[in-house]
Motif scaffolding. Structure first.
Motif, short mmCIF file in Angstrom:
data_model
loop_
_atom_site.label_atom_id
_atom_site.label_comp_id
_atom_site.label_asym_id
_atom_site.label_seq_id
_atom_site.Cartn_x
_atom_site.Cartn_y
_atom_site.Cartn_z
N UNK A 274 0.83 -1.20 0.00
CA UNK A 274 0.00 0.00 0.00
C UNK A 274 0.87 1.26 0.00
N UNK A 275 0.29 2.37 -0.40
CA UNK A 275 1.00 3.65 -0.33
C UNK A 275 1.33 3.95 1.13
N UNK B 76 1.52 5.54 4.74
CA UNK B 76 0.50 6.27 5.51
C UNK B 76 1.02 7.65 5.89
N UNK B 77 2.31 7.72 6.21
CA UNK B 77 2.96 9.01 6.45
C UNK B 77 4.09 9.18 5.43
N UNK B 78 4.26 10.38 4.96
CA UNK B 78 5.36 10.69 4.05
C UNK B 78 6.69 10.56 4.79
N UNK B 79 6.70 11.04 6.01
CA UNK B 79 7.90 10.91 6.86
C UNK B 79 7.45 10.63 8.28
N UNK B 80 8.01 9.59 8.86
CA UNK B 80 7.62 9.17 10.20
C UNK B 80 8.87 9.21 11.08
N UNK C 18 10.81 9.00 14.67
CA UNK C 18 10.78 8.41 16.00
C UNK C 18 11.95 8.95 16.81
N UNK D 125 4.70 12.60 10.93
CA UNK D 125 4.34 12.37 12.33
C UNK D 125 5.62 12.25 13.15
N UNK E 111 6.88 10.96 16.55
CA UNK E 111 6.55 10.10 17.69
C UNK E 111 7.69 9.95 18.68
N UNK F 83 11.80 7.61 9.02
CA UNK F 83 11.44 6.55 8.06
C UNK F 83 10.45 7.10 7.05
N UNK F 84 10.37 6.54 5.84
CA UNK F 84 11.00 5.29 5.42
C UNK F 84 12.47 5.39 5.03
N UNK F 85 13.04 6.58 5.03
CA UNK F 85 14.42 6.72 4.59
C UNK F 85 15.42 6.00 5.50
N UNK G 133 12.60 17.45 6.29
CA UNK G 133 11.16 17.19 6.18
C UNK G 133 10.45 18.11 5.19
#
Lengths: 128, 128
Positions: free
Chosen positions: A8-9, A11-15, A17, A57, A59, A76-78, A98
């Protein structure tokens, strides 16, 4: 592990943590929380909102196991890791990574880096 | 956001974040913690260790904002989201995704899914 074609595409462009793990005073590895990670993460979250950066997001997370280099964050995903010391560091990651999709080279961690001394020259120490 | 050619190699082959956010009883969105996420994450971490799966890390994380579908986990860098209800679900993700590099289709969340009802048929409810 690579993405499968049918995934799937995102959910976040950049996540992002940010480690906010705390260890007791005097622990040999130290901890991100004892070096102010929570304040840095809260600032990043608030600034990302103020700047209306969409699809990201910020987190908090448990121990990311790179304590000696902390406070650390990973995007992530990078899978780009940063050592973050100051609000100015956070601002630079927000703008350069970002928003502009680049990298903040001076704050980036490499996989082989495990000791704080290895990054000290680049990263500096927290001002606040 | 795509990886830049000069990006360092990944630090973890697969980095799992399990939401362990708790909200008060009766909150309309519910929370992953109230649906047993911490127990599921602890089991996953312990089993990954027992199975000697290398290059993975199983972290807890703050609210991932897909509360209605929780307990949720996301696996990076692939960015695959799972709704996880039981230890058997965890076992399947460990084997099929983290060891074999596949996907557990029946537990995967799609970006457009926001309501628990949308996944109920596939995912089922926790047994324990």
């Amino acid at each position: 592990m690579t993405a499968a074609a049918a995934d799937p595409a995102p959910y976040y462009r950049a996540h992002v943590f940010a480690c906010t793990n705390a260890r007791p005073e005097g622990h040999p590895r130290g901890s991100c929380a004892r070096r102010g990670s929570e304040k840095l993460r809260n600032y990043m979250k608030a600034r990302a909102k103020e700047l209306k950066i969409e699809g990201v997001r910020i987190n908090n997370a448990g121990c990311l196991d790179r304590c000696e280099l902390g406070p650390v964050m990973v995007v992530y995903p990078e899978g780009i890791w940063y050592a973050v010391r100051t609000f100015a560091d956070v601002d630079e990651i927000l703008q350069t990574h970002l928003i502009d999709g680049g990298r903040v080279e001076r704050l980036m961690l490499r996989p082989e880096e495990t000791e704080r001394e290895q990054i000290a020259g680049r990263v500096g120490e927290a001002a606040e």
